[in-house]
Structures are given as structure tokens and as C-alpha cells.
Design a protein around this motif. Sequence first.
Motif, PDB file in Angstrom:
ATOM      1  N   VAL A 131       0.837  -1.205   0.000  1.00  0.00           N
ATOM      2  CA  VAL A 131       0.000   0.000   0.000  1.00  0.00           C
ATOM      3  C   VAL A 131       0.870   1.254   0.000  1.00  0.00           C
ATOM      4  O   VAL A 131       0.631   2.197  -0.769  1.00  0.00           O
TER       5      VAL A 131
ATOM      6  N   ALA B 119       1.070   4.060  -2.955  1.00  0.00           N
ATOM      7  CA  ALA B 119       0.738   5.457  -2.664  1.00  0.00           C
ATOM      8  C   ALA B 119       1.913   6.376  -2.988  1.00  0.00           C
ATOM      9  O   ALA B 119       1.727   7.480  -3.516  1.00  0.00           O
TER      10      ALA B 119
ATOM     11  N   THR C 128      -1.316   5.626   3.791  1.00  0.00           N
ATOM     12  CA  THR C 128      -1.279   4.233   4.246  1.00  0.00           C
ATOM     13  C   THR C 128      -2.063   4.073   5.540  1.00  0.00           C
ATOM     14  O   THR C 128      -2.845   3.121   5.699  1.00  0.00           O
TER      15      THR C 128
ATOM     16  N   VAL D  76      -5.700   4.231   4.724  1.00  0.00           N
ATOM     17  CA  VAL D  76      -6.175   3.021   4.050  1.00  0.00           C
ATOM     18  C   VAL D  76      -6.545   1.951   5.081  1.00  0.00           C
ATOM     19  O   VAL D  76      -7.635   1.359   5.026  1.00  0.00           O
TER      20      VAL D  76
ATOM     21  N   THR E 115      -6.783   1.958  -1.478  1.00  0.00           N
ATOM     22  CA  THR E 115      -5.578   2.776  -1.674  1.00  0.00           C
ATOM     23  C   THR E 115      -5.770   3.751  -2.824  1.00  0.00           C
ATOM     24  O   THR E 115      -5.397   4.932  -2.717  1.00  0.00           O
TER      25      THR E 115
END
Length: 202
Positions: A46, A50, A64, A67, A93
Amino acid sequence: MITNTLSTTLAPPVEETRYEEELARGLVAADEEAFAAIYRRWGSLVHTMATRLLGDAYEAEDVTQQVFLGAWHGRAGFRPERGPLGAWLVGITRRKTVDALAARTRRLALVDSAAHDTDAGAEQGETAPERVLDRVLLVDALSRLPQQQREVLCMAFYEDLTQAQIAERTGIPLGTVKSHARRGLHRLRLVIEQSAAPGTGM
């Protein structure tokens, strides 16, 4: 011989799938240990995703966190029949990254607008009382923000500190400082819009 080879080759993916299904069931059941395992398993993926989309590792840290907080709070909405847990997290994400990019655009627009308003006021010979009123409204709006957001914005506005300098002075992680600044600016704008009467110049 061929059968043994095939069963050995296929076993790991099957076990992997079963493990992911166990984690998914644990998430839906609000099992904190399962959630921790999910974070360990997909956290780096993730964050990497990102970072690539945002081009900012620190901002990616904030995304993160969002998320996985979103996954935890929205766990009841996970539907295994629609896809595996990893794909669900990737979808979250993408949405959180889009939100972060939109927020970044709004922040830049707010800064540009503030700079333009300042230049326009100077050109038009804005009177001292109007500037005082603007400052009173700003101070009042700042006082309504949560303490950490207010402190970060005050250090940025009045002491002209960068976010890195604020992080160093306060000991708060840079990603958290950026988060406080972003959310603080958003709330500050809303408070000012609600507080300012027509004709105040705010």
C-alpha cells in the motif's frame, strides 16, 4: 511421479489462498491480531503504491494509515465474492490517493488565492480597519481548531517555519505534521467562510 510434482507445485498457492481467507474472516470479525497480520502483509504494498502515485513518501505514510483505518472501520463492507482481500485494499488505496491528490490541489489553490487576495488588497489600498478585521477573524478561526492543528498552523504562519522544522521542534513525525497542516487548513477555511460576514474582505 507427475502427480506428486503437480500437487507440490499447487500446494503453496492453495495454502496462501486459505491464509488470506482466514485473515479476511478475522477482519470482518474485528479480530485485532488478524488485522495486525493484514497490515504486516500488505502495508508495504500500500505504501509503495501510494508513494508512486503521490511522489511523496511522507504523504504516502499518511495515506497508508488512512487506508488501513478505512479498512478497519469499513470491514463490514468487505465482500469475498467480489474479490480477494488484497484487491480490496488496493481499491481503497486508489480512492485514498485520489482524495490526497484532490486535497493537495485544494491546498495549492487556497495558497494561490490567499496570495492573490493579499496582492489585490495592497493594490486597491485596503484600509487598516479592514486588515485588522481580517486578522481578528483569522485569530478567531484558529482558536476553534483542534490544538495540534492550531499549533502547527501558528508555527507555519507566525514563525514562518517549514513542516520539517515544525516536526523537528515538536518531535511529531513529519507525515503527521503534514496531516495536521492539511486538515487544519481545510477546517480553517470552513470556519472563516462560516464566520466572515459579507463585505469583510475574507
